[in-house]
Motif scaffolding. Sequence first.
Motif, PDB file in Angstrom:
ATOM      1  N   GLU A   1       0.852  -1.190   0.000  1.00  0.00           N
ATOM      2  CA  GLU A   1       0.000   0.000   0.000  1.00  0.00           C
ATOM      3  C   GLU A   1       0.887   1.239   0.000  1.00  0.00           C
ATOM      4  OE1 GLU A   1      -2.659  -0.086   3.312  1.00  0.00           O
ATOM      5  OE2 GLU A   1      -3.785  -1.852   2.601  1.00  0.00           O
ATOM      6  N   ALA A   2       0.709   2.085  -1.007  1.00  0.00           N
ATOM      7  CA  ALA A   2       1.457   3.346  -1.102  1.00  0.00           C
ATOM      8  C   ALA A   2       2.964   3.114  -0.936  1.00  0.00           C
ATOM      9  CB  ALA A   2       0.946   4.341  -0.068  1.00  0.00           C
ATOM     10  N   ASN A   3       3.488   2.136  -1.686  1.00  0.00           N
ATOM     11  CA  ASN A   3       4.915   1.811  -1.680  1.00  0.00           C
ATOM     12  C   ASN A   3       5.421   1.311  -0.326  1.00  0.00           C
ATOM     13  OD1 ASN A   3       5.236   2.483  -4.394  1.00  0.00           O
ATOM     14  ND2 ASN A   3       5.729   4.615  -3.936  1.00  0.00           N
ATOM     15  N   VAL A   4       4.514   0.757   0.463  1.00  0.00           N
ATOM     16  CA  VAL A   4       4.884   0.168   1.748  1.00  0.00           C
ATOM     17  C   VAL A   4       4.404  -1.277   1.773  1.00  0.00           C
ATOM     18  CG1 VAL A   4       4.576   0.234   4.246  1.00  0.00           C
ATOM     19  CG2 VAL A   4       4.836   2.370   2.962  1.00  0.00           C
ATOM     20  N   LEU A   5       5.311  -2.202   2.053  1.00  0.00           N
ATOM     21  CA  LEU A   5       4.963  -3.616   2.190  1.00  0.00           C
ATOM     22  C   LEU A   5       4.513  -3.877   3.619  1.00  0.00           C
ATOM     23  CD1 LEU A   5       4.934  -6.553   1.084  1.00  0.00           C
ATOM     24  CD2 LEU A   5       7.315  -6.725   1.854  1.00  0.00           C
ATOM     25  N   ILE A   6       3.314  -4.437   3.768  1.00  0.00           N
ATOM     26  CA  ILE A   6       2.737  -4.687   5.087  1.00  0.00           C
ATOM     27  C   ILE A   6       2.673  -6.191   5.320  1.00  0.00           C
ATOM     28  CG2 ILE A   6       0.734  -4.329   6.587  1.00  0.00           C
ATOM     29  CD1 ILE A   6       0.054  -1.880   4.863  1.00  0.00           C
ATOM     30  N   LEU A   7       3.335  -6.646   6.366  1.00  0.00           N
ATOM     31  CA  LEU A   7       3.362  -8.057   6.734  1.00  0.00           C
ATOM     32  C   LEU A   7       2.572  -8.245   8.024  1.00  0.00           C
ATOM     33  CD1 LEU A   7       7.191  -8.724   6.213  1.00  0.00           C
ATOM     34  CD2 LEU A   7       5.362  -8.896   4.510  1.00  0.00           C
ATOM     35  N   GLU A   8       1.555  -9.095   7.969  1.00  0.00           N
ATOM     36  CA  GLU A   8       0.713  -9.313   9.144  1.00  0.00           C
ATOM     37  C   GLU A   8       0.802 -10.765   9.581  1.00  0.00           C
ATOM     38  OE1 GLU A   8      -3.205  -7.991   8.157  1.00  0.00           O
ATOM     39  OE2 GLU A   8      -2.746  -5.912   8.659  1.00  0.00           O
ATOM     40  N   PRO A   9       0.912 -11.011  10.893  1.00  0.00           N
ATOM     41  CA  PRO A   9       1.077 -12.383  11.394  1.00  0.00           C
ATOM     42  C   PRO A   9      -0.246 -13.126  11.452  1.00  0.00           C
ATOM     43  CG  PRO A   9       0.981 -10.873  13.228  1.00  0.00           C
ATOM     44  CD  PRO A   9       0.922 -10.022  11.976  1.00  0.00           C
ATOM     45  N   GLN A  10      -0.149 -14.432  11.620  1.00  0.00           N
ATOM     46  CA  GLN A  10      -1.340 -15.220  11.896  1.00  0.00           C
ATOM     47  C   GLN A  10      -1.937 -14.750  13.215  1.00  0.00           C
ATOM     48  OE1 GLN A  10      -2.776 -17.428  10.008  1.00  0.00           O
ATOM     49  NE2 GLN A  10      -1.245 -17.854   8.450  1.00  0.00           N
ATOM     50  N   GLY A  11      -3.246 -14.919  13.365  1.00  0.00           N
ATOM     51  CA  GLY A  11      -3.901 -14.485  14.601  1.00  0.00           C
ATOM     52  C   GLY A  11      -3.533 -15.385  15.762  1.00  0.00           C
ATOM     53  N   ALA A  12      -4.383 -16.341  16.074  1.00  0.00           N
ATOM     54  CA  ALA A  12      -4.085 -17.275  17.150  1.00  0.00           C
ATOM     55  C   ALA A  12      -3.139 -18.349  16.634  1.00  0.00           C
ATOM     56  CB  ALA A  12      -5.375 -17.912  17.669  1.00  0.00           C
TER      57      ALA A  12
END
Length: 211
Positions: free
Chosen positions: A191-202
């Motif tokens: 998004e807008a030249n930013v890589l966003i890494l999100e972890p698994q929840g539980a």
Amino acid sequence: MSEDQVVQLVALVGFLVLVLSSLAVRRLRIGFILKTVVGWAVIGGLLYLIVVNRERIGDQLATLGAKVGLGEEPQVADGETVRIRMSPDGHFWARATINGVERRMLIDSGATVSAISADTARAAGIDFERGMPVQVSTANGTVDARRAQASRVQIGPLGTDDLTVFVAPSFGDLDVIGMNFLSRLKSWRVEANVLILEPQGAKSDSDTDLT
């Protein structure tokens, strides 16, 4: 050394030869000629190092600027979410650790398996020389590599255990985070030249999810 670096080195040597030839034609004293050549060699060497390491220098300057309030840090963690700003070269580079050894790694969604250099593998204590031989397709063609396991790979708060990596001396000093790491995330997006890494929840029953 890459092809571009070889070209740069040849150009530097050619430039020094031209300078030396020009001074010789003028029949100047040998001491003055040597001092001039050494001076230009030092300047050329510094310029060469800056060109070769321009991405790393840019990231370091951006990090320093962020610390003094002059810009945004290239990699930040918001809780367990990691955001990585696009580098000037158009790629995303992560500050990661492999078995506790810190490295600057290219995030490449086109790479099925993460790949590291032989130097990085040795520094991280990864025994790859007895690993299964594999062939890896790269931008420069197919290369021979060895299959190995990294006990722990981490990007900020995001970490995973027992990650398969390919190791080959021909990778040079390039280390790559591939899809076998990204696929263990809950999501990754740009998004807008930013890589966003999100972890698994539980945490699931499988210990391969990133935590």
